[in-house]
Design a protein around this motif. Structure first.
Motif, PDB file in Angstrom:
ATOM      1  N   GLU A 143      38.670  30.711  34.393  1.00  0.00           N
ATOM      2  CA  GLU A 143      37.635  31.521  34.532  1.00  0.00           C
ATOM      3  C   GLU A 143      37.423  32.334  33.142  1.00  0.00           C
ATOM      4  O   GLU A 143      38.536  33.239  32.916  1.00  0.00           O
ATOM      5  CB  GLU A 143      38.011  32.762  35.730  1.00  0.00           C
ATOM      6  CG  GLU A 143      38.084  32.192  36.872  1.00  0.00           C
ATOM      7  CD  GLU A 143      38.033  33.474  38.208  1.00  0.00           C
ATOM      8  OE1 GLU A 143      38.376  34.324  37.974  1.00  0.00           O
ATOM      9  OE2 GLU A 143      37.860  32.939  39.285  1.00  0.00           O
ATOM     10  N   GLU A 145      36.541  35.136  30.542  1.00  0.00           N
ATOM     11  CA  GLU A 145      35.837  36.497  30.848  1.00  0.00           C
ATOM     12  C   GLU A 145      35.916  37.298  29.619  1.00  0.00           C
ATOM     13  O   GLU A 145      36.850  37.094  28.838  1.00  0.00           O
ATOM     14  CB  GLU A 145      36.746  37.130  31.997  1.00  0.00           C
ATOM     15  CG  GLU A 145      36.957  36.497  33.094  1.00  0.00           C
ATOM     16  CD  GLU A 145      37.387  37.159  34.524  1.00  0.00           C
ATOM     17  OE1 GLU A 145      37.599  38.346  34.419  1.00  0.00           O
ATOM     18  OE2 GLU A 145      37.645  36.443  35.351  1.00  0.00           O
ATOM     19  N   ASP A 174      41.009  34.268  33.311  1.00  0.00           N
ATOM     20  CA  ASP A 174      41.620  34.524  34.562  1.00  0.00           C
ATOM     21  C   ASP A 174      42.097  33.374  35.239  1.00  0.00           C
ATOM     22  O   ASP A 174      41.518  32.950  36.172  1.00  0.00           O
ATOM     23  CB  ASP A 174      40.726  35.399  35.260  1.00  0.00           C
ATOM     24  CG  ASP A 174      41.103  35.916  36.435  1.00  0.00           C
ATOM     25  OD1 ASP A 174      42.354  35.921  36.856  1.00  0.00           O
ATOM     26  OD2 ASP A 174      40.263  36.482  37.377  1.00  0.00           O
ATOM     27  N   LYS A 191      46.823  34.877  41.109  1.00  0.00           N
ATOM     28  CA  LYS A 191      46.219  35.137  39.698  1.00  0.00           C
ATOM     29  C   LYS A 191      47.214  35.589  38.787  1.00  0.00           C
ATOM     30  O   LYS A 191      47.008  35.831  37.699  1.00  0.00           O
ATOM     31  CB  LYS A 191      45.034  35.979  39.802  1.00  0.00           C
ATOM     32  CG  LYS A 191      43.791  35.532  40.173  1.00  0.00           C
ATOM     33  CD  LYS A 191      42.704  36.522  40.447  1.00  0.00           C
ATOM     34  CE  LYS A 191      41.255  35.623  40.879  1.00  0.00           C
ATOM     35  NZ  LYS A 191      40.401  35.196  39.761  1.00  0.00           N
TER      36      LYS A 191
HETATM   37 MG    MG Z   1      38.348  36.402  37.571  1.00  0.00          MG
END
Ligand code: MG
Length: 298
Positions: A143, A145, A174, A191
């Motif tokens: 991900e 970001e 992420d 995560k």
């Molecule tokens: Mg995220």
């Protein structure tokens, strides 16, 4: 200015990256009569606009020693944040839609920001591997970001004052274990596995980023473009996030807020495209460069 953390004479050091060169920040601080800093967090804690101006002027007027960026070992800009990374879930409409189709979340487009945190201990640098075992997870996703680095702390910050509290920006990947996110209901563990927070390659000081922040953001996996958007598409923008998150919660210098990822994550594809051993994950944000990490399944 672009700030990096790197190893200089076996020590974690802060540097200023100028094209292909890096200058040791402490040499500049000594030259302008300021105390040394031992980490990026310490620099951010002493941060003020005058200091940035003095550093810029010193670099312009003098020839400092430098090393070549590609010859030093880079660390994540803030390898050991004092607190967890604040994260937003589902902060781009197209991503909220693609995630709604999976089993991870079914709430669609959020009406208020979704917050969670992620451990980065340490955050890994560009060039370091994302490592995990298939005994722990078999559905690892990326991900890209935009992350905000808080410069000046505060509580109940008004949206119109948000920019004053920002030190700069960086890229965060992420990385997320989707099976753990689903299994444990809450997103925290999936995560927060070791190496699941690539960060960098640098922190770009806010003076170089026009506000509101509208930057192209992309992620490729082994050369295949998967995510491609612009930070202007955030559902909750940066002033809103800082204002809302700081309601009754004091933000501190060095806090990191990762603003959410655009569509194109692996779990959005049918069938899902999970990260495989040897995949090269390249996250890019305009004006910040590339955060590149190889996947190693151990
Ligand atoms: Mg995220």
């Amino acid at each position: 200015m672009k700030f990096v953390t790197y190893i200089n004479n076996s020590e974690e050091s802060v540097g200023i990256a100028i094209e292909e060169r890096v200058i040791l920040l402490n040499e500049i601080l000594k030259f302008i009569g300021e105390d040394n800093v031992s980490s990026m967090t310490e620099l951010i804690e002493k941060f003020d606009e005058n200091l940035i101006e003095k550093i810029e002027k010193a670099i312009k007027d003098n020839d400092f020693n430098y090393a070549l960026l590609n010859s030093v070992k880079l660390l994540a800009p803030i390898p050991n944040p004092k607190r967890n990374i604040f994260c937003l879930g589902k902060n781009y409409v197209e991503h909220a839609k693609e995630i709604k189709l999976t089993k991870i979340s079914d709430t669609g487009i959020p009406e208020v920001p979704i917050y969670f945190t992620k451990i980065a201990s340490p955050a890994i640098a560009s060039g370091e591997p994302i490592k995990f075992s298939n005994d722990v997870t078999t559905q690892v996703d990326y991900e890209v970001e935009l992350a905000i680095i808080i410069g000046k702390g505060g509580i109940n910050i008004k949206p119109e004052n948000a920019e004053k509290h920002i030190f700069g920006y960086t890229i965060i990947n992420d990385v997320s274990a989707r099976d753990l996110q689903g299994k444990h209901i809450q997103w925290f563990k999936g995560k927060s596995l070791d190496t699941f927070c690539p960060m960098g390659p640098c922190i770009v000081h806010k003076n170089e980023i026009h506000f509101p922040v509208e930057l192209n953001i992309k992620c490729s996996i082994s050369g295949e473009l998967r995510q491609n958007s612009n930070t202007k598409n955030l559902i909750f923008n940066i002033p809103y996030i800082i204002s809302d998150l700081s309601k009754g919660l004091t933000l501190k210098p060095g806090d990191i807020i990762s603003t959410g990822t655009p569509s194109g994550v692996g779990m959005g594809f049918q069938p899902p495209k999970v990260l495989k051993n040897g995949d090269l994950v390249e996250c890019y944000i305009e004006k910040m460069g590339n955060l590149v990490n190889r996947v190693i399944i151990i």
